[in-house]
Design a protein around this motif. Sequence first.
Motif, PDB file in Angstrom:
ATOM      1  N   LYS A 273      32.101  41.051  41.970  1.00 52.90           N
ATOM      2  CA  LYS A 273      33.425  40.463  41.729  1.00 52.90           C
ATOM      3  C   LYS A 273      33.229  39.087  41.111  1.00 52.90           C
ATOM      4  O   LYS A 273      32.969  38.107  41.812  1.00 52.90           O
ATOM      5  N   ARG A 274      33.358  39.038  39.782  1.00 48.25           N
ATOM      6  CA  ARG A 274      33.208  37.780  39.058  1.00 48.25           C
ATOM      7  C   ARG A 274      34.245  37.696  37.941  1.00 48.25           C
ATOM      8  O   ARG A 274      34.697  38.719  37.433  1.00 48.25           O
ATOM      9  N   HIS A 275      34.568  36.481  37.585  1.00 45.20           N
ATOM     10  CA  HIS A 275      35.547  36.318  36.509  1.00 45.20           C
ATOM     11  C   HIS A 275      35.103  35.223  35.544  1.00 45.20           C
ATOM     12  O   HIS A 275      34.284  34.362  35.872  1.00 45.20           O
ATOM     13  N   ILE A 276      35.674  35.305  34.346  1.00 48.09           N
ATOM     14  CA  ILE A 276      35.499  34.257  33.348  1.00 48.09           C
ATOM     15  C   ILE A 276      36.891  33.771  32.947  1.00 48.09           C
ATOM     16  O   ILE A 276      37.890  34.482  33.123  1.00 48.09           O
ATOM     17  N   LEU A 277      36.967  32.559  32.425  1.00 43.85           N
ATOM     18  CA  LEU A 277      38.246  31.975  32.008  1.00 43.85           C
ATOM     19  C   LEU A 277      38.365  32.013  30.492  1.00 43.85           C
ATOM     20  O   LEU A 277      37.527  31.471  29.777  1.00 43.85           O
ATOM     21  N   PRO A 370      42.079  34.014  33.821  1.00 39.91           N
ATOM     22  CA  PRO A 370      40.904  34.647  34.429  1.00 39.91           C
ATOM     23  C   PRO A 370      40.824  36.138  34.075  1.00 39.91           C
ATOM     24  O   PRO A 370      41.815  36.872  34.186  1.00 39.91           O
ATOM     25  N   LEU A 371      39.657  36.554  33.641  1.00 37.21           N
ATOM     26  CA  LEU A 371      39.360  37.968  33.412  1.00 37.21           C
ATOM     27  C   LEU A 371      38.291  38.360  34.427  1.00 37.21           C
ATOM     28  O   LEU A 371      37.176  37.851  34.383  1.00 37.21           O
ATOM     29  N   GLU A 372      38.652  39.251  35.359  1.00 36.12           N
ATOM     30  CA  GLU A 372      37.760  39.550  36.486  1.00 36.12           C
ATOM     31  C   GLU A 372      37.136  40.938  36.365  1.00 36.12           C
ATOM     32  O   GLU A 372      37.802  41.909  35.983  1.00 36.12           O
TER      33      GLU A 372
END
Length: 419
Positions: A273-277, A370-372
């Motif tokens: 479970k990780r996201h980028i902005l 956020p794209l998770e």
Amino acid sequence: MHKITEKIFGWSYPIFKNLDFDETLSSYLSLFVNVLLLSILSYTIFLASRYFLVRFMIALARKTKTKFDDLLVSNKTAKYTAHLIPLLFIYKSVPIILQDFVYWETIFGKLVGIYIVILSLWIIKTIFNALKDYLKQNPSFSDKPIDSYIQVIMIVLWVFGFVVIVSKVFDISTGKMLGTFGAISAIIILIFRDTILGFVASVQVSLNDMVRIGDWITFDKFGADGDVIEINLATVKVRNFDNTTTTIPTYSMISDSFRNWRGMINSSGRRIKRHILIKANTIRFLNKSELEELKKIQLVSSYIENRQMEIDKFNDTHQIDKSILINGRNMTNFGLFRKYITQYLYQYPGLNKEMIVLCRQLQPTPHGIPLEIYAFSSDKRFENYEYIMADIMDHIFASIQYFSLEIYEMPSGKSDFII
């Protein structure tokens, strides 16, 4: 037994009297001879007892299939029992040897009695230690807090032994001593507060199956992050992943919050479970020429074709003016990128496809959209899990530019131009 000891130690005094020694000197000479004789006999009995008991226990352990008797041998139960036999012989012999020395008979008899009580408790302890080792080898009990239960039993036995010792020293009946202990129970509870709390916690931890030996737990309050290696009455020991050891009070396992990773280990995958902005100002509609260029990306090529046919049909049916992209239905670079990442996750070999595989958009923040990534790694081992997660994120970072998107980064305050 009494008649035998009388024959062994009663012969010296008449001999000294027949040699015309006075009564006092005869008594002391007889005492010296009997003490020397008692020492020799006791040591001989000890050697013989140790030899036969140890040999018997070893022979028994070799013949039987159970490992319990092997553990009795390794915990030296027979050796300590061998000490008990000569002590009993000394205890029975003291009243005869010191019959003319009443004061010393009382003191020495009490000392021997105290030693017998302590040695008996020590023998019981070795038996319980063997039982503990035996149960830990049994898969049904290997993850149970056996140490806690044995420690409680031994505490009760030591308290009872203390009562017996005090009653022997001060010639008080055991019943009166127990009554006295009942009267000062509040003080006892205060002294053994941590022990009592630990015992209650151990029972609750075991009954509720909150933690087992071998579980991976994370306890932020105590800085613990590793495998449980021991659960006893007072503490839970955790071997952290940096090979340090953290000791946690047992009652903290029920009074504070901690994380047990057993469910993840027993499941079919470990969660990623990780996201980028994403910079919001880089999200836009795609025109036909851009869509044609993106069709070269194999994972979304068929999706773009099918989706474009559906959008064109809708726009034609409703006579949408497409001279401006905002009119009607359109595809965005952000939506297409989400579809691309979803397809990439489904074809990635390190993920469990029977569990959730998801690429989703979260609530916008002041730093971007956020794209998770939400998926589960098939391999739950730490180093492989980290590799799989990093490999996926590397691909996302490298592929985002193809969709004309940018990742948000905090301004560094330094110029991007080199003069």
